[in-house]
Scaffold this motif. Structure first.
Motif: not given
Ligand code: SF4
Length: 450
Positions: A70-78, A258-262
């Protein structure tokens, strides 16, 4: 290389059947090209089109998952550069650091304070997302114990920041929890060798865009799939310009390299960390690491994040209806407002502050605030008269007196005419409600037939 709308159109069935929700295949192709739709939305698409366009319609900024459950964090995917183009999906994550050099009690106290950084606002729980465990001791065994204790105490996903021998020492017990690994510059290759076989996400640290491109390519070559980039800015302007530059490359130019979350480490003496954090919440920081555990620092950032990452097409709203505040009785005042969450929670807390029990009558205005709903024709004399007759409020109170927001005082005559209720014009601002309610004479809410 991204496909153009015309190239995508050529792969579509061209029947304009509208099953995708768009009026023509060309309109749908333009949405795919803009990263706002996927080929899955076209049921008649051929296998060839699915295969070709599946990659083309993948989000320009890949998704990286840190933690599990439940507390997993999602970065990016925009998919868009500006919120009004569609929406932002995944809020900037905040990680608060803890040093493995702290001794037992100080370490536990620090984790307890991080855990307490949780607030309720507008009916949502706002909290920090991760704990960043820093290896300051230089001792792998101590780092491993600190990381395990942080996991146990905080219950959030972890960012593990330290040399690879320390990361390797922590992973036997933490690997299944999918921590984000952050080795120092110079240990990127060793970090990639650690992350790849376990399928763990990895922060690649390098100076500037060129440095990142090389480092990301090396990590990919080593088999790491889930990558996060730290461009290591030296100053606030540097951080913002790098963040904007990277996001523009990802979304506008589809620069997959270079398309990755920062990730930005704003601790460890970074200048003006809170100003930088505020700007990076609005300008594309995917993960921000901060050293402060002071609620006065963190709450404003969480509030800002909540405001930026709401869907502009879906205002946050509460259900319409009657909400008793305090021990409301049949002779308690009735206050009406709209179902915009911020309005609801503000008015409710101001009524609570007055210590005058009341009935809060909430009108369904599609989540608009009072003035917006009035301007849109959703909060009118007619609609309020209808609510008074259909909501059940007439059965809940013995009087027929309504307190109307002062900003729409002009509706009072119409409401009285249509409903037979007496209207008292309340204050312009909700913050004046406590003193307003306390000053009201009880006779104002005498039974209707008295
Ligand atoms: Fe064209 Fe496919 Fe949309 Fe039908 S569902 S209009 S075939 S893109």
């Amino acid at each position: 290389m991204a496909l153009t709308a015309l190239e995508i159109y050529k792969l579509l069935p061209k029947t304009n059947c509208k099953e995708c929700g768009f009026p023509t295949c060309l309109a749908f192709a333009m949405q795919i090209a803009a990263g706002k739709a996927g080929i899955d939305q076209c049921p008649p698409a051929s296998d060839e089109a699915r295969e070709t366009l599946g990659a083309a319609s993948a989000p320009p900024l890949p998704k990286v998952v840190v933690g599990t459950g439940e507390r997993a964090v999602i970065l990016g995917d925009e998919v868009v550069l500006y919120r009004h183009e569609k929406t932002f999906y995944h809020p900037t994550a905040f990680a608060i650091s803890v040093s493995d050099a702290l001794d037992g009690d100080a370490f536990r106290d620090r984790i307890r304070r991080i855990r307490s950084l949780s607030f309720e606002r507008m009916g949502e729980r706002l909290a920090v997302d991760m704990v960043a465990v820093r290896c300051d001791s230089g001792d792998p065994a101590r780092f491993a114990a600190a990381a395990a204790a942080a996991k146990e105490g905080a219950g959030t996903p972890l960012l593990l920041s330290g040399p690879c021998d320390a990361l390797a020492a922590a992973l036997p017990s933490l690997g299944p929890d999918r921590p984000l690994l952050c080795p120092p510059v110079g240990e990127g290759d060793a970090g990639a060798r650690l992350a790849a076989p376990l399928g763990l996400p990895l922060v690649v640290r390098a100076k500037g865009i060129d440095g990142l491109e090389k480092a990301l390519a090396a990590a990919r070559a080593a088999g790491v799939r889930d990558l996060v980039a730290d461009p290591m800015p030296a100053s606030l302007p540097d951080a913002v310009s790098l963040s904007v530059y990277l996001r523009r490359l990802a979304i506008l130019h589809r620069a997959r390299e270079v398309a990755v979350p920062t990730a930005f480490d704003l601790g460890n003496g970074f200048p003006s960390p809170f100003a930088a954090a505020s700007l990076l919440v609005t300008k594309y920081g995917s993960l921000l690491v901060l050293d402060s555990d002071d609620p006065a620092d963190i709450f404003p950032l969480l509030t800002l994040r909540q405001n930026i990452f709401t869907d502009p097409q879906k205002p946050i709203q509460v259900e319409a209806g009657i909400y008793p505040v305090g021990k409301a009785t049949a002779s308690s005042p009735v206050v009406i407002t709209t179902n915009f969450s911020l309005t609801f929670f503000t008015v409710r807390s101001d009524i609570e502050a007055s210590r005058v029990p009341a009935h809060l009558l909430i009108a369904d205005c599609d989540g608009m605030s009072v003035l917006t709903a009035w301007a849109a024709g959703r909060f009118t004399g007619e609609s309020i008269a209808k609510i008074l007759s259909e909501s059940g409020i007439a059965g809940a109170v013995s009087h027929r007196t309504l307190i109307l927001p002062g900003m729409v005082a002009r509706l009072s005559g119409k409401i009285e005419e249509l409903s037979g209720w007496r209207v008292l014009v309340g204050p312009q601002e909700s913050s004046a409600l406590p003193s307003y309610l306390r000053r009201l004479p009880p006779a104002a809410f005498a039974p209707a037939d008295a």
